[in-house]
Scaffold this motif. Structure first.
Motif, mmCIF file in Angstrom:
data_model
loop_
_atom_site.group_PDB
_atom_site.id
_atom_site.type_symbol
_atom_site.label_atom_id
_atom_site.label_comp_id
_atom_site.label_asym_id
_atom_site.label_seq_id
_atom_site.Cartn_x
_atom_site.Cartn_y
_atom_site.Cartn_z
ATOM 1 N N ILE A 110 -2.423 -7.733 -5.455
ATOM 2 C CA ILE A 110 -3.069 -6.475 -5.071
ATOM 3 C C ILE A 110 -4.504 -6.830 -4.694
ATOM 4 C CG2 ILE A 110 -3.755 -4.168 -5.785
ATOM 5 C CD1 ILE A 110 -1.539 -4.256 -7.870
ATOM 6 N N PRO A 111 -4.774 -6.995 -3.382
ATOM 7 C CA PRO A 111 -6.094 -7.454 -2.958
ATOM 8 C C PRO A 111 -7.189 -6.382 -2.974
ATOM 9 C CG PRO A 111 -4.648 -7.269 -1.058
ATOM 10 C CD PRO A 111 -3.837 -6.945 -2.268
ATOM 11 N N VAL A 112 -6.870 -5.125 -3.203
ATOM 12 C CA VAL A 112 -7.889 -4.068 -3.236
ATOM 13 C C VAL A 112 -7.924 -3.452 -4.626
ATOM 14 C CG1 VAL A 112 -7.749 -3.512 -0.771
ATOM 15 C CG2 VAL A 112 -6.245 -2.344 -2.367
ATOM 16 N N THR A 113 -9.069 -2.894 -4.953
ATOM 17 C CA THR A 113 -9.213 -2.236 -6.254
ATOM 18 C C THR A 113 -9.272 -0.737 -6.047
ATOM 19 O OG1 THR A 113 -11.605 -2.440 -6.127
ATOM 20 C CG2 THR A 113 -10.425 -4.193 -7.288
ATOM 21 N N GLU A 114 -9.162 -0.008 -7.143
ATOM 22 C CA GLU A 114 -9.188 1.450 -7.083
ATOM 23 C C GLU A 114 -10.474 1.935 -6.424
ATOM 24 O OE1 GLU A 114 -8.418 4.240 -10.462
ATOM 25 O OE2 GLU A 114 -7.091 2.576 -11.071
ATOM 26 N N GLU A 115 -10.351 3.000 -5.663
ATOM 27 C CA GLU A 115 -11.431 3.691 -4.984
ATOM 28 C C GLU A 115 -12.166 2.827 -3.963
ATOM 29 O OE1 GLU A 115 -13.903 6.174 -7.393
ATOM 30 O OE2 GLU A 115 -12.276 6.571 -8.791
ATOM 31 N N THR A 116 -11.515 1.759 -3.516
ATOM 32 C CA THR A 116 -12.077 0.934 -2.445
ATOM 33 C C THR A 116 -11.689 1.556 -1.109
ATOM 34 O OG1 THR A 116 -11.790 -1.046 -3.804
ATOM 35 C CG2 THR A 116 -12.111 -1.390 -1.457
ATOM 36 N N LYS A 117 -12.675 1.652 -0.215
ATOM 37 C CA LYS A 117 -12.382 2.180 1.111
ATOM 38 C C LYS A 117 -11.647 1.097 1.900
ATOM 39 C CE LYS A 117 -16.069 5.505 1.549
ATOM 40 N NZ LYS A 117 -17.134 6.033 2.385
ATOM 41 N N VAL A 118 -10.564 1.546 2.536
ATOM 42 C CA VAL A 118 -9.761 0.606 3.345
ATOM 43 C C VAL A 118 -9.615 1.161 4.754
ATOM 44 C CG1 VAL A 118 -8.472 -0.336 1.385
ATOM 45 C CG2 VAL A 118 -7.612 1.675 2.575
ATOM 46 N N LYS A 119 -9.355 0.263 5.668
ATOM 47 C CA LYS A 119 -9.126 0.642 7.063
ATOM 48 C C LYS A 119 -7.618 0.627 7.330
ATOM 49 C CE LYS A 119 -13.428 -1.332 8.727
ATOM 50 N NZ LYS A 119 -14.035 -2.314 9.610
ATOM 51 N N GLY A 133 -4.250 -0.466 8.417
ATOM 52 C CA GLY A 133 -3.683 -1.802 8.559
ATOM 53 C C GLY A 133 -4.073 -2.761 7.454
ATOM 54 N N THR A 134 -4.937 -2.333 6.535
ATOM 55 C CA THR A 134 -5.333 -3.205 5.423
ATOM 56 C C THR A 134 -4.141 -3.365 4.474
ATOM 57 O OG1 THR A 134 -7.628 -2.430 5.542
ATOM 58 C CG2 THR A 134 -6.944 -3.489 3.502
ATOM 59 N N VAL A 135 -3.895 -4.600 4.032
ATOM 60 C CA VAL A 135 -2.804 -4.873 3.091
ATOM 61 C C VAL A 135 -3.236 -4.375 1.728
ATOM 62 C CG1 VAL A 135 -1.438 -6.692 1.991
ATOM 63 C CG2 VAL A 135 -2.031 -6.885 4.410
ATOM 64 N N LEU A 136 -2.435 -3.482 1.138
ATOM 65 C CA LEU A 136 -2.758 -2.917 -0.171
ATOM 66 C C LEU A 136 -2.143 -3.729 -1.300
ATOM 67 C CD1 LEU A 136 -2.222 0.863 0.650
ATOM 68 C CD2 LEU A 136 -4.340 -0.466 0.736
ATOM 69 N N MET A 137 -0.962 -4.312 -1.021
ATOM 70 C CA MET A 137 -0.328 -5.159 -2.016
ATOM 71 C C MET A 137 0.694 -6.036 -1.323
ATOM 72 S SD MET A 137 2.320 -2.623 -3.982
ATOM 73 C CE MET A 137 1.311 -1.169 -4.019
ATOM 74 N N THR A 138 1.033 -7.134 -1.966
ATOM 75 C CA THR A 138 2.040 -8.057 -1.460
ATOM 76 C C THR A 138 3.201 -8.062 -2.447
ATOM 77 O OG1 THR A 138 0.276 -9.431 -0.531
ATOM 78 C CG2 THR A 138 2.460 -10.414 -0.690
ATOM 79 N N LEU A 139 4.399 -7.845 -1.916
ATOM 80 C CA LEU A 139 5.596 -7.820 -2.767
ATOM 81 C C LEU A 139 6.359 -9.120 -2.616
ATOM 82 C CD1 LEU A 139 6.951 -4.244 -1.961
ATOM 83 C CD2 LEU A 139 5.615 -4.936 -3.944
ATOM 84 N N ASP A 140 7.041 -9.493 -3.679
ATOM 85 C CA ASP A 140 7.947 -10.640 -3.635
ATOM 86 C C ASP A 140 9.169 -10.207 -2.823
ATOM 87 O OD1 ASP A 140 9.520 -12.851 -4.018
ATOM 88 O OD2 ASP A 140 9.738 -12.595 -6.188
ATOM 89 N N SER A 141 9.465 -10.916 -1.773
ATOM 90 C CA SER A 141 10.549 -10.506 -0.873
ATOM 91 C C SER A 141 11.888 -11.160 -1.214
ATOM 92 C CB SER A 141 10.156 -10.822 0.568
ATOM 93 O OG SER A 141 10.041 -12.223 0.739
ATOM 94 N N THR A 142 11.982 -11.848 -2.315
ATOM 95 C CA THR A 142 13.209 -12.556 -2.677
ATOM 96 C C THR A 142 14.412 -11.614 -2.740
ATOM 97 O OG1 THR A 142 11.926 -14.160 -3.945
ATOM 98 C CG2 THR A 142 14.286 -14.066 -4.379
ATOM 99 N N ASP A 143 14.281 -10.485 -3.439
ATOM 100 C CA ASP A 143 15.396 -9.540 -3.568
ATOM 101 C C ASP A 143 15.783 -8.966 -2.205
ATOM 102 O OD1 ASP A 143 15.463 -9.924 -6.301
ATOM 103 O OD2 ASP A 143 14.232 -8.157 -6.744
ATOM 104 N N VAL A 144 14.787 -8.601 -1.427
ATOM 105 C CA VAL A 144 15.044 -8.032 -0.107
ATOM 106 C C VAL A 144 15.667 -9.078 0.810
ATOM 107 C CG1 VAL A 144 13.961 -7.012 1.931
ATOM 108 C CG2 VAL A 144 13.213 -6.330 -0.354
ATOM 109 N N ASP A 145 15.159 -10.308 0.741
ATOM 110 C CA ASP A 145 15.715 -11.385 1.562
ATOM 111 C C ASP A 145 17.187 -11.627 1.214
ATOM 112 O OD1 ASP A 145 13.313 -11.704 2.858
ATOM 113 O OD2 ASP A 145 12.666 -13.414 1.638
ATOM 114 N N MET A 146 17.528 -11.551 -0.078
ATOM 115 C CA MET A 146 18.925 -11.731 -0.498
ATOM 116 C C MET A 146 19.797 -10.597 0.041
ATOM 117 S SD MET A 146 18.612 -13.424 -4.365
ATOM 118 C CE MET A 146 19.527 -12.120 -5.049
ATOM 119 N N GLN A 147 19.278 -9.375 -0.016
ATOM 120 C CA GLN A 147 20.040 -8.241 0.515
ATOM 121 C C GLN A 147 20.260 -8.395 2.019
ATOM 122 O OE1 GLN A 147 17.780 -4.791 -0.629
ATOM 123 N NE2 GLN A 147 18.641 -4.733 -2.711
#
Length: 123
Positions: free
Chosen positions: A8-17, A19-33
């Motif tokens: 999670i590269p941003v913290t609470e109440e941080t202004k974002v633009k 297209g800003t990435v809010l979090m990165t998920l592990d794609s292992t489960d999705v890739d398996m599906q």
């Protein structure tokens, strides 16, 4: 979409633009599906091809049947014309005592009128 949060590269109440990435998920489960779905699709492809071949076969058979029916109808028309020519020749023979060769020629001429011009060249 589910999955484990990796970052999670941003913290609470941080202004974002936009297209800003809010979090990165592990794609292992999705890739398996996704891989399972690709496998299922690959298994269905031969069945789909087989069904398409069957459908094409049915279409060809129906087309051949229609053509056969048209050929039969054309043969019946030709037979009717031949019968009419024969009857005409027999009537001419009876009524006018025309020699057989001339009867055949008159019948051939009668058949050659109209759409059967190719018969004239073969006689």
């Amino acid at each position: 979409m589910g999955g484990k949060i990796l970052n999670i590269p941003v913290t609470e109440e941080t202004k974002v633009k936009k297209g800003t990435v809010l979090m990165t998920l592990d794609s292992t489960d999705v890739d398996m599906q996704i891989e399972q779905l690709r496998t299922q699709i690959a298994q269905f492809n031969p069945q789909i091809s087989q069904q398409q071949s069957i459908n094409l076969g049915y279409t060809r058979a129906a087309t051949q049947e229609k053509q056969a029916r048209l050929d039969i109808a054309q043969a019946q028309v030709t037979e009717s014309k031949s019968q009419a020519a024969l009857q005409r020749a027999l009537l001419l023979k009876r009524d006018y005592h025309i020699p057989l060769f001339q009867q055949a020629q008159l019948a051939a001429d009668y058949l050659c009128k109209g759409h059967r011009q190719h018969l004239c060249t073969s006689l």
